[in-house]
Design a protein around this motif. Structure first.
Motif, mmCIF file in Angstrom:
data_model
loop_
_atom_site.group_PDB
_atom_site.id
_atom_site.type_symbol
_atom_site.label_atom_id
_atom_site.label_comp_id
_atom_site.label_asym_id
_atom_site.label_seq_id
_atom_site.Cartn_x
_atom_site.Cartn_y
_atom_site.Cartn_z
ATOM 1 N N ARG A 117 -6.994 3.995 38.140
ATOM 2 C CA ARG A 117 -6.182 3.606 39.305
ATOM 3 C C ARG A 117 -4.737 3.337 38.891
ATOM 4 O O ARG A 117 -3.800 3.717 39.592
ATOM 5 N N ALA A 118 -4.563 2.677 37.749
ATOM 6 C CA ALA A 118 -3.211 2.419 37.248
ATOM 7 C C ALA A 118 -2.506 3.729 36.923
ATOM 8 O O ALA A 118 -1.308 3.900 37.215
ATOM 9 N N TRP A 120 -3.115 6.651 38.319
ATOM 10 C CA TRP A 120 -2.829 7.267 39.617
ATOM 11 C C TRP A 120 -1.525 6.703 40.187
ATOM 12 O O TRP A 120 -0.633 7.445 40.593
ATOM 13 N N ARG A 121 -1.406 5.372 40.187
ATOM 14 C CA ARG A 121 -0.198 4.731 40.722
ATOM 15 C C ARG A 121 1.043 5.092 39.902
ATOM 16 O O ARG A 121 2.125 5.267 40.456
ATOM 17 N N SER A 122 0.884 5.229 38.591
ATOM 18 C CA SER A 122 2.030 5.545 37.734
ATOM 19 C C SER A 122 2.600 6.930 38.024
ATOM 20 O O SER A 122 3.742 7.215 37.662
ATOM 21 N N ASN A 124 2.975 8.145 41.109
ATOM 22 C CA ASN A 124 3.476 8.180 42.489
ATOM 23 C C ASN A 124 4.795 8.917 42.643
ATOM 24 O O ASN A 124 4.982 9.657 43.600
#
Length: 146
Positions: A117-118, A120-122, A124
């Motif tokens: 998840r981290a 994925w967010r990185s 963005n």
């Protein structure tokens, strides 16, 4: 550039990787498979030889010679000795260098979901990047959820 996140839920990486590798090599492309753990790569090496009685998936391991000729190369580094433009990160650990490839497959399980998840967010704000998130259902089918 495309990054596909695969949440392994009902089948281990050893059952999923051969199908992805078949698809990549079937299109004429090459695949680099990366994990930090040499024992994991050894298990995957055996699985790629034995996953189906009626199929053959040529592959090799980095450090054993002939790397440049391997359609699928298993390695502990992201050095594409086989000139791969596709990389599969199979140990649940994201590596930013995967963005240097045309397509990256990031496989993770429940133990590494927070790190995924981290990752994925990185991604963005990465320009020109297409991200996809896939989850496996009880029947082993993949569903795109993002």
């Amino acid at each position: 550039m495309q990054v596909d996140f695969y949440h392994l839920g009902h089948a281990p990486i050893a059952a999923v990787l051969p199908r992805i590798a078949e698809r990549v090599t079937g299109s004429g492309a090459r695949l680099l498979v990366v994990a930090d753990d040499p024992d994991m790569l050894e298990r995957l090496d055996r699985e790629l030889w034995d996953y189906a009685a009626d199929a053959f998936l040529p592959h090799g391991r980095a450090g054993q010679g002939g790397e440049a000729h391997q359609p699928v190369l298993l390695s502990t580094t992201l050095d594409p000795l086989n000139a791969a433009r596709n990389v599969a990160l199979v140990d649940g650990r994201w590596r930013a260098e995967a963005l240097d490839y045309d397509r990256s497959f990031h496989f993770f399980d429940d133990d590494s979901i927070e790190a995924a998840r981290a990752a994925w967010r990185s991604l963005n704000d990465v320009e020109g990047l297409e991200r996809r998130f896939w989850r496996q259902d009880e029947d082993g089918r993949w569903t795109r959820v993002a």
